[in-house]
Design a protein around this motif. Structure first.
Motif, short mmCIF file in Angstrom:
data_model
loop_
_atom_site.label_atom_id
_atom_site.label_comp_id
_atom_site.label_asym_id
_atom_site.label_seq_id
_atom_site.Cartn_x
_atom_site.Cartn_y
_atom_site.Cartn_z
N ASP A 126 0.85 -1.18 0.00
CA ASP A 126 0.00 0.00 0.00
C ASP A 126 0.89 1.23 0.00
N ILE A 127 0.30 2.36 -0.28
CA ILE A 127 1.04 3.62 -0.28
C ILE A 127 0.27 4.61 0.58
N LYS A 128 1.00 5.19 1.56
CA LYS A 128 0.40 6.17 2.47
C LYS A 128 1.32 7.38 2.56
N THR A 129 0.77 8.47 3.06
CA THR A 129 1.62 9.60 3.41
C THR A 129 2.36 9.22 4.68
N LEU A 130 3.36 9.97 5.06
CA LEU A 130 4.10 9.66 6.28
C LEU A 130 3.21 9.76 7.52
N ASN A 131 2.12 10.50 7.42
CA ASN A 131 1.17 10.62 8.53
C ASN A 131 0.20 9.46 8.59
N GLY A 132 0.27 8.54 7.62
CA GLY A 132 -0.59 7.37 7.64
C GLY A 132 -1.85 7.50 6.80
N GLN A 133 -2.04 8.60 6.11
CA GLN A 133 -3.22 8.76 5.26
C GLN A 133 -3.07 7.89 4.01
N VAL A 134 -4.04 7.03 3.76
CA VAL A 134 -3.96 6.09 2.64
C VAL A 134 -4.11 6.82 1.32
N ILE A 135 -3.16 6.60 0.43
CA ILE A 135 -3.22 7.13 -0.94
C ILE A 135 -3.72 6.02 -1.86
N TYR A 136 -3.08 4.86 -1.79
CA TYR A 136 -3.52 3.66 -2.50
C TYR A 136 -3.51 2.51 -1.51
N SER A 137 -4.64 1.83 -1.36
CA SER A 137 -4.70 0.68 -0.47
C SER A 137 -4.19 -0.56 -1.20
N LYS A 138 -4.00 -1.63 -0.46
CA LYS A 138 -3.59 -2.89 -1.09
C LYS A 138 -4.65 -3.38 -2.07
N ASP A 139 -5.91 -3.08 -1.77
CA ASP A 139 -6.99 -3.46 -2.70
C ASP A 139 -6.93 -2.63 -3.97
N ASP A 140 -6.56 -1.35 -3.86
CA ASP A 140 -6.43 -0.50 -5.05
C ASP A 140 -5.32 -1.01 -5.97
N ILE A 141 -4.20 -1.38 -5.37
CA ILE A 141 -3.02 -1.78 -6.15
C ILE A 141 -3.11 -3.23 -6.59
N LYS A 142 -3.71 -4.07 -5.80
CA LYS A 142 -3.83 -5.50 -6.07
C LYS A 142 -2.46 -6.19 -5.97
N THR A 143 -2.48 -7.51 -6.02
CA THR A 143 -1.26 -8.30 -5.95
C THR A 143 -0.45 -8.08 -7.22
N GLN A 144 0.85 -7.89 -7.03
CA GLN A 144 1.75 -7.60 -8.15
C GLN A 144 2.72 -8.75 -8.38
N ASN A 145 3.04 -9.01 -9.62
CA ASN A 145 4.15 -9.88 -9.99
C ASN A 145 5.18 -8.99 -10.65
N TYR A 146 6.38 -9.01 -10.12
CA TYR A 146 7.44 -8.13 -10.60
C TYR A 146 8.68 -8.95 -10.92
N VAL A 147 9.21 -8.77 -12.11
CA VAL A 147 10.46 -9.42 -12.50
C VAL A 147 11.59 -8.48 -12.08
N MET A 148 12.39 -8.93 -11.13
CA MET A 148 13.40 -8.09 -10.49
C MET A 148 14.33 -7.44 -11.51
N ASP A 149 14.34 -6.12 -11.48
CA ASP A 149 15.21 -5.27 -12.29
C ASP A 149 14.94 -5.35 -13.79
N LYS A 150 13.81 -5.95 -14.18
CA LYS A 150 13.46 -5.99 -15.60
C LYS A 150 12.17 -5.23 -15.88
N GLN A 151 11.52 -4.74 -14.84
CA GLN A 151 10.28 -3.98 -14.97
C GLN A 151 10.41 -2.68 -14.21
N GLU A 152 9.51 -1.76 -14.48
CA GLU A 152 9.53 -0.45 -13.83
C GLU A 152 8.81 -0.49 -12.49
N LEU A 153 9.47 0.03 -11.49
CA LEU A 153 8.90 0.32 -10.16
C LEU A 153 9.61 1.57 -9.69
#
Length: 182
Positions: free
Chosen positions: A97-124
């Motif tokens: 999830d992504i929050k501000t440093l104060n804890g305000q939710v910007i994107y929840s885990k449900d918003d982002i969903k489960t991710q599959n990431y190929v290490m160092d071959k995709q953008e993050l």
């Protein structure tokens, strides 16, 4: 007459063999804009780091770790028995999830969903990419990213604005070794 022609030909040969000279720019610009930008970014980074350090002091129950890459983190769940850390090309299945440093939710885990990431071959964004390299399967880590390790000056052009430091809770579900796939 032949002397004159010979003299002219010799003169032309000497002039024609001269190496070209570099042309000077019509106008030159100083580095003052770049210098001012660097100074602004240094001040911004110092301000964000001091705010993050203040938040860490206010929450002494967590064991914060300073990464070599310019962000801080602590383990919510640590796996001592897992030896698998991701390498180049490994597939990482994770939630965050992504929050501000104060804890305000910007994107929840449900918003982002489960991710599959190929290490160092995709953008993050750089902080998350470096943070995943520190994790093992089954671990959950909370990261505190200064804005330059998050989305920086441009934000995400949606919910994250310019120069916003972030708090991300990341859970690695599995790591598939790239060597097993081949």
């Amino acid at each position: 007459m032949s002397r004159i022609v010979t003299l002219i030909v010799c003169t032309l040969l000497l002039v024609a063999c001269k190496s070209p000279e570099a042309r000077r720019p019509v106008s030159s610009k100083s580095g003052s804009f770049i210098d001012a930008s660097v100074a602004r970014n240094i001040k911004l980074n110092e301000k964000e780091q001091s705010y993050i350090k203040k938040l860490m002091k206010e929450n002494p129950d967590e064991n914060y770790i300073a990464s070599e890459n310019g962000f801080w983190y602590y383990y919510n769940i640590k796996q001592a028995d897992s030896l698998i850390s991701p390498d180049f090309g490994d597939i990482i299945n994770f939630n965050y999830d992504i929050k501000t440093l104060n804890g305000q939710v910007i994107y929840s885990k449900d918003d982002i969903k489960t991710q599959n990431y190929v290490m160092d071959k995709q953008e993050l964004f750089s902080g998350l990419r470096e943070g995943l390299k520190l994790m093992k399967a089954g671990e959950t880590v909370t990261f505190m990213f200064p804005s330059q390790k998050a989305f920086g000056y441009y934000g995400d052009e949606n919910r994250i604005g310019t120069n916003v430091p972030l708090l991300c809770e990341v859970s690695v579900n599995s790591i598939i070794d790239n060597k097993q796939e081949q």
